[in-house]
Design a protein around this motif. Structure first.
Motif, PDB file in Angstrom:
ATOM      1  N   ARG A 137     -16.260  32.356 -36.664  1.00 26.45           N
ATOM      2  CA  ARG A 137     -17.910  32.294 -36.445  1.00 26.45           C
ATOM      3  C   ARG A 137     -18.193  33.063 -35.474  1.00 26.45           C
ATOM      4  O   ARG A 137     -17.900  33.044 -34.656  1.00 26.45           O
ATOM      5  CB  ARG A 137     -18.313  30.852 -37.096  1.00 26.45           C
ATOM      6  N   PRO A 138     -18.973  33.729 -36.204  1.00 29.85           N
ATOM      7  CA  PRO A 138     -19.617  34.091 -34.511  1.00 29.85           C
ATOM      8  C   PRO A 138     -20.570  32.821 -33.782  1.00 29.85           C
ATOM      9  O   PRO A 138     -20.793  32.315 -34.103  1.00 29.85           O
ATOM     10  CB  PRO A 138     -21.277  34.932 -35.062  1.00 29.85           C
ATOM     11  N   ILE A 139     -19.984  33.094 -32.794  1.00 31.28           N
ATOM     12  CA  ILE A 139     -20.209  32.170 -31.313  1.00 31.28           C
ATOM     13  C   ILE A 139     -21.210  33.417 -30.690  1.00 31.28           C
ATOM     14  O   ILE A 139     -21.168  33.784 -29.829  1.00 31.28           O
ATOM     15  CB  ILE A 139     -19.243  32.030 -30.469  1.00 31.28           C
ATOM     16  N   VAL A 140     -22.766  32.416 -31.123  1.00 32.39           N
ATOM     17  CA  VAL A 140     -24.193  33.389 -30.301  1.00 32.39           C
ATOM     18  C   VAL A 140     -24.760  32.226 -28.895  1.00 32.39           C
ATOM     19  O   VAL A 140     -24.912  30.915 -29.108  1.00 32.39           O
ATOM     20  CB  VAL A 140     -25.415  33.104 -31.019  1.00 32.39           C
ATOM     21  N   ALA A 178     -13.599  37.472 -28.504  1.00 30.20           N
ATOM     22  CA  ALA A 178     -14.001  38.374 -29.296  1.00 30.20           C
ATOM     23  C   ALA A 178     -14.824  38.023 -30.670  1.00 30.20           C
ATOM     24  O   ALA A 178     -15.484  39.033 -31.163  1.00 30.20           O
ATOM     25  CB  ALA A 178     -12.626  38.613 -30.781  1.00 30.20           C
ATOM     26  N   ARG A 179     -15.141  36.658 -31.047  1.00 30.28           N
ATOM     27  CA  ARG A 179     -16.442  36.129 -31.908  1.00 30.28           C
ATOM     28  C   ARG A 179     -17.637  36.255 -31.136  1.00 30.28           C
ATOM     29  O   ARG A 179     -18.835  35.867 -31.678  1.00 30.28           O
ATOM     30  CB  ARG A 179     -15.952  34.666 -31.880  1.00 30.28           C
ATOM     31  N   VAL A 180     -17.467  36.381 -29.323  1.00 29.24           N
ATOM     32  CA  VAL A 180     -18.868  35.798 -28.698  1.00 29.24           C
ATOM     33  C   VAL A 180     -20.323  36.946 -29.124  1.00 29.24           C
ATOM     34  O   VAL A 180     -19.173  38.395 -29.014  1.00 29.24           O
ATOM     35  CB  VAL A 180     -18.349  35.677 -27.327  1.00 29.24           C
ATOM     36  N   ARG A 181     -20.691  36.543 -29.076  1.00 30.74           N
ATOM     37  CA  ARG A 181     -22.218  37.542 -29.264  1.00 30.74           C
ATOM     38  C   ARG A 181     -23.499  37.150 -27.864  1.00 30.74           C
ATOM     39  O   ARG A 181     -23.331  35.929 -28.085  1.00 30.74           O
ATOM     40  CB  ARG A 181     -22.619  37.939 -30.187  1.00 30.74           C
ATOM     41  N   SER A 182     -24.121  37.836 -27.242  1.00 31.10           N
ATOM     42  CA  SER A 182     -25.114  37.108 -26.840  1.00 31.10           C
ATOM     43  C   SER A 182     -25.979  37.727 -28.231  1.00 31.10           C
ATOM     44  O   SER A 182     -25.948  37.840 -29.202  1.00 31.10           O
ATOM     45  CB  SER A 182     -25.527  38.444 -26.030  1.00 31.10           C
ATOM     46  N   PHE A 183     -27.670  36.927 -27.432  1.00 31.06           N
ATOM     47  CA  PHE A 183     -28.731  36.356 -29.133  1.00 31.06           C
ATOM     48  C   PHE A 183     -28.919  38.213 -29.741  1.00 31.06           C
ATOM     49  O   PHE A 183     -29.169  38.314 -30.663  1.00 31.06           O
ATOM     50  CB  PHE A 183     -29.635  35.636 -28.556  1.00 31.06           C
TER      51      PHE A 183
END
Length: 927
Positions: free
Chosen positions: A755-758, A786-791
């Motif tokens: 799952r993406p981590i926003v 690898a899963r982290v995203r900024s908003f």
């Protein structure tokens, strides 16, 4: 090679005083502009005269006569901008080396620099009309296209000196007429040696041009009169793809028949490195191929330019080597492609696979019709020595830049390098080429000049230098009387000690040196951090204009620290290094903007971690550096703390914590406000929404807005606030504590899903993406990173999947580009997110806001932080009244400091389909 001292002259009179003082003491003098030379031209053991700080003005522009008078320290792009403004865009100064955004006119004159458009406009010497000089004897003279005179006709000593020098130069020319005619000026880029053919009778005794390219060895230039050229009204960029650089080189003669303004080449290794360092969208517009040529065609008639383009493409297809071609019409794509070429010197220094490559044989030139065969031969020589070369250069002028993976640190590696360079020099001479095509001979190639020139010519060079400088005080050991080119190598003499680090700085390609040494020696002096325009780095240098505050200056301090006999002593306890790193804002922009990828924020954190083990930490490291701890406490008593913050006690508390009392203390969020925005957990949700420490502690309303936006996109959300990236501990060099927080976060977030981590705060998102796997060396940490995203990054993904926000977005938005998001997720992340949701007018404040976490709140850094704000944010706020996008809390606080009435919002708040009123979130925190 440390100098005795550095002088920053303000006037020619200052230069005269320095020269006379040094002459009386026998001290050598080295002139310096941007310090971007690659052959050791701007270093010396005596006094360095740095013209870039003060003697950097445009004295006069005459658009009618197409001339400009400038001081030597002016940066080339600044001159070009001034000329274009004065001439309404009709004129420019033609020389445009890749370093033009920080290289100076004085440096261009010293090296006879060329650039991307040299196939049309030639070298700097082709555009110099006159040079105002200070001689080694301290006389003010002016060299012109027809001779030499005293700058002030009333200066009798200068008049006499000009007459004497004229007589000696005339005699030199008369003694070497045949030598000058036969050995000089044979190919377009014959930069090696002195340009004495300009003294020939048929060339009008052109003393000004004879001095261009003399690398500061004969005179000191204090002003120059240069010729300006018209800007063609119609130009197109044609990008051509080939199987390899040899095929590309074989087509150059065909392309030259079509009179291009530029003909440049790069290979795939540089492109791959650019995409690896700055993201896949950093290079767009390339056709198929593994090597590429950029061809610029221009002219007065657009139809004629198009016809020439079509005819050229047809001819190249007929040649049978062209793989693919593309006309690059989009201005953004053109800028993207040219930046790859312009950053070639840095990109080739540290490639995607992690290996090192170095200068030493990076500037040879041959006749353009010999280039392909020369490349075949030099490639075979590289293979013979087991070396790898990265190729790029000015194909239309036959000038080839080759970065080679020399090992300069070991005796065996240095032996290979020396033998290779001597063989390569002979190979170049066999092809009728020049060992220097635009970088000059300097300390890298001057020793090799006797291989290229006859003994009579070498005697003429020595005589020319001594005519001007009998005591050899100016730019010593370049061209004439050289030291061995293998002497004083910066990679030799590295301390054998292991520099233990918390960050994993291991290169993916094994190099024979400690990982920290490999990292800090990534800086090769390209100097993009000294540029005023383009990119975000280096905000502190842009504010102070002091080299020690540039990324390059800090890297140099660290490089000296790791030497066996360091100029900078005491290792991790060095006060000199601490001082150099003190004004680094840890914006991390250098990790992206630096062509070599120097990550000074990481090196700063590592150094501070070691330094403060033996020194007392500043109070701000305890107050702001431990912010996650204090916010957990204030959350329980937010109303009381906020009430106290509005009293006189706030200023006292700030000073006790090492903070400035000139900034507003932000309002702390209550536990009630945090809980109201977090909502219930949903461990089966599609997205993890991470409320970071800053958002939870100061802007909990952003959490609720983000939940509603993701719900509007049809996404279920697991909103949590139990993981901390440890950013404040990282930025203050408390790495054991940071690692503890990150290790716990990795265990919490590594839930067996993809799952993406926003993460709502961009700096925290960047810490999870980049710092987590470098500080916690586990598979779990790497999976989470690898899963982290900024908003904003997640919004781009949502829009790509077809989501259209329900809320009406504003037509115009001013964006404060977040430095960490810029570095970790791509320079265009926020702009792409706004475009994806329908915002049509975006004004970007591309530059650090100046607060940068704890930096702008610290008492000793407040003034500088406000100067940094003036680079981009403050002017953007004054330019319009549009809402300001500030996803970062530091940026949000700086906007409030600059304009308390301005609306400053997180992207989630702009997109919120149902924003609450303040009354619905009783308990503080909402703004």
């Amino acid at each position: 090679m440390p100098p005795v001292g550095v002088v920053f002259p303000r006037t020619p009179a200052d230069v005269v005083a320095v020269v006379r003082g040094c002459a009386s003491r026998g001290l050598a003098i080295t002139g310096r502009g941007g310090g971007t030379s690659l052959a050791g031209n701007a270093i010396g053991r005596g006094v360095v005269l740095d013209f870039s700080r003060y003697m950097n003005r445009v004295v006069e522009i005459d658009a009618t006569a197409r001339t400009a008078v400038v001081e030597p320290g002016i940066v080339l792009t600044d001159l070009q901008a001034a000329v274009q403004a004065e001439s309404s865009g009709d004129l420019t100064f033609a020389p445009d080396p890749s370093s033009k955004s920080r290289a100076t006119v004085g440096g261009a004159i010293g090296n006879d620099a060329c650039g991307n458009h040299s196939v049309r406009y030639g070298r700097t010497s082709d555009h110099v009309l006159a040079l105002d000089l200070v001689t080694a004897a301290g006389h003010r003279l002016t060299a012109t296209r027809t001779g030499l005179r005293a700058t002030d006709p009333a200066d009798d000593a200068a008049v006499e000196a000009a007459e004497m020098l004229t007589d000696e130069l005339t005699a030199l020319t008369a003694d070497h007429l045949a030598d000058f005619r036969l050995e000089l000026g044979r190919i377009p880029r014959q930069v090696s040696g002195f340009h004495l053919a300009n003294l020939l009778p048929e060339n009008g005794f052109d003393v000004a041009r004879a001095l261009v390219g003399s690398e500061g060895t004969c005179v000191i230039v204090v002003a120059a009169t240069v010729q300006l050229v018209p800007v063609p009204p119609n130009a197109i960029l044609l990008c051509l793809g080939y199987r390899d650089i040899v095929d590309a080189a074989r087509d150059t003669t065909t392309i030259l028949d079509y009179h291009p303004a530029a003909l440049e080449g790069i290979d795939s290794k540089i492109v791959d490195t650019m995409r690896w360092r700055r993201g896949t969208d950093s290079v767009v517009g390339l056709p198929d191929g593994a090597a590429w040529l950029y061809v610029s065609l221009d002219g007065d008639d657009p139809a004629e330019v198009r016809d020439r383009r079509d005819d050229l493409i047809a001819k190249l297809h007929a040649n049978g080597r062209l793989v693919d071609s593309r006309v690059v019409d989009d201005a953004g794509e053109r800028a993207s492609l040219w930046r790859v070429r312009e950053d070639g010197a840095g990109l080739s220094g540290r490639l995607e696979e992690g290996g090192e490559s170095w200068t030493g044989w990076e500037d040879s030139a041959v006749a353009p019709d010999q280039l392909a065969d020369y490349l075949v031969a030099i490639t075979a020589l590289l293979d013979e020595f087991g070396l790898t070369g990265i190729f790029y250069g000015h194909f239309g002028a036959g000038c080839m830049h080759i970065r080679i993976d020399f090992d300069q640190r070991t005796p065996e590696g240095r032996d290979v390098m020396e033998r290779f360079v001597r063989r390569a020099a002979q190979l170049c001479v066999d092809f009728g080429g020049s060992m220097s095509g635009e970088h000059g001979d300097g300390r890298a190639r001057s020793e090799l000049l006797p291989m290229m020139y006859s003994s009579r010519m070498m005697q003429a060079f020595a005589r020319f230098a001594r005519i001007w400088d009998p005591n050899a005080l100016l730019g010593p050991h370049a061209i004439v009387d050289p030291e061995p080119f293998m002497a004083d190598l910066s990679q030799e003499g590295i301390s054998p000690r292991e520099w233990q680090t918390s960050f994993d700085l291991t290169p993916s390609h094994r190099v024979p040196v400690a990982d920290f040494v490999h990292a800090v020696q990534g800086c090769i002096g390209v100097g993009r951090c000294r540029a005023d325009t383009g990119g975000v780095m280096c905000p502190s240098y842009r504010a102070t204009r002091d080299e020690k505050d540039s990324t390059r200056g800090r890297a140099r301090a660290l490089q000296e620290m790791v030497r066996t006999a360091p100029t900078v002593a005491d290792g991790w306890a060095s006060e000199d290094v601490r001082e150099s790193l003190d004004l680094c804002l840890s914006c991390k922009a250098c990790a992206t903007d630096c062509p070599v990828g120097v990550d000074m924020a990481t090196y700063r954190s590592e150094f501070f971690d070691h330094y403060y083990r033996t020194h007392r930490r500043p109070l701000s490291h305890h107050s702001l550096g431990r912010l996650p701890l204090w916010l957990r406490l204030t959350e329980r008593a937010a109303p009381v703390v906020n009430a106290l913050a509005r009293t006189r006690l706030a200023g006292i508390g700030a000073r006790l914590g090492g903070l400035t009392d000139r900034r507003e203390i932000p309002e702390f969020a209550s536990r009630k406000a945090v809980r109201a925005n977090l909502g219930p957990r949903d461990e089966s949700a599609a997205v993890v929404l991470l409320a970071d420490t800053f958002t939870r502690g100061f802007r909990p309303e952003v959490i609720g807005a983000a939940r509603r936006v993701l719900g509007d996109a049809g996404t279920t959300t697991d909103c949590r606030a139990d993981a901390c990236c440890g950013l404040t501990y990282i930025s203050t060099g408390q790495l054991d504590t940071a690692r503890t927080h990150l290790r716990a976060a990795a265990q919490i977030l590594d839930d067996g899903t993809e799952r993406p981590i926003v993460v709502l705060e961009p700096s925290c998102a960047a810490a999870f993406r980049t710092d987590l796997p470098e500080l916690v060396h586990t598979d779990s940490a790497r999976r989470v990173a690898a899963r982290v995203r900024s908003f904003a990054d997640h919004v781009v993904h949502l829009a790509a999947d077809g989501w259209v926000p329900r809320t009406a977005v504003p037509d115009a938005v001013t964006v404060q580009t977040h430095c960490h998001e810029y570095s970790a997720f791509g320079a265009a992340t926020q702009r792409k997110a706004l475009a994806a949701v329908g915002v049509t007018q975006v004004r970007e404040a591309t530059g650090c806001c100046g607060v940068a976490g704890n930096f702008g709140f610290e008492k000793d850094h407040y003034e500088l932080s406000m100067k940094v704000a003036e680079q981009a944010l403050a002017p953007a706020l004054r330019a319009d009244t549009a809402p300001v996008l500030t996803d970062g809390f530091s940026c949000h606080m700086q906007v409030r400091q600059l304009d308390p009435t301005r609306s400053s919002l997180h992207l989630a708040q702009i997109l919120d389909p149902a924003p609450p009123t303040p009354s619905t979130l009783d308990g503080g925190g909402y703004r």
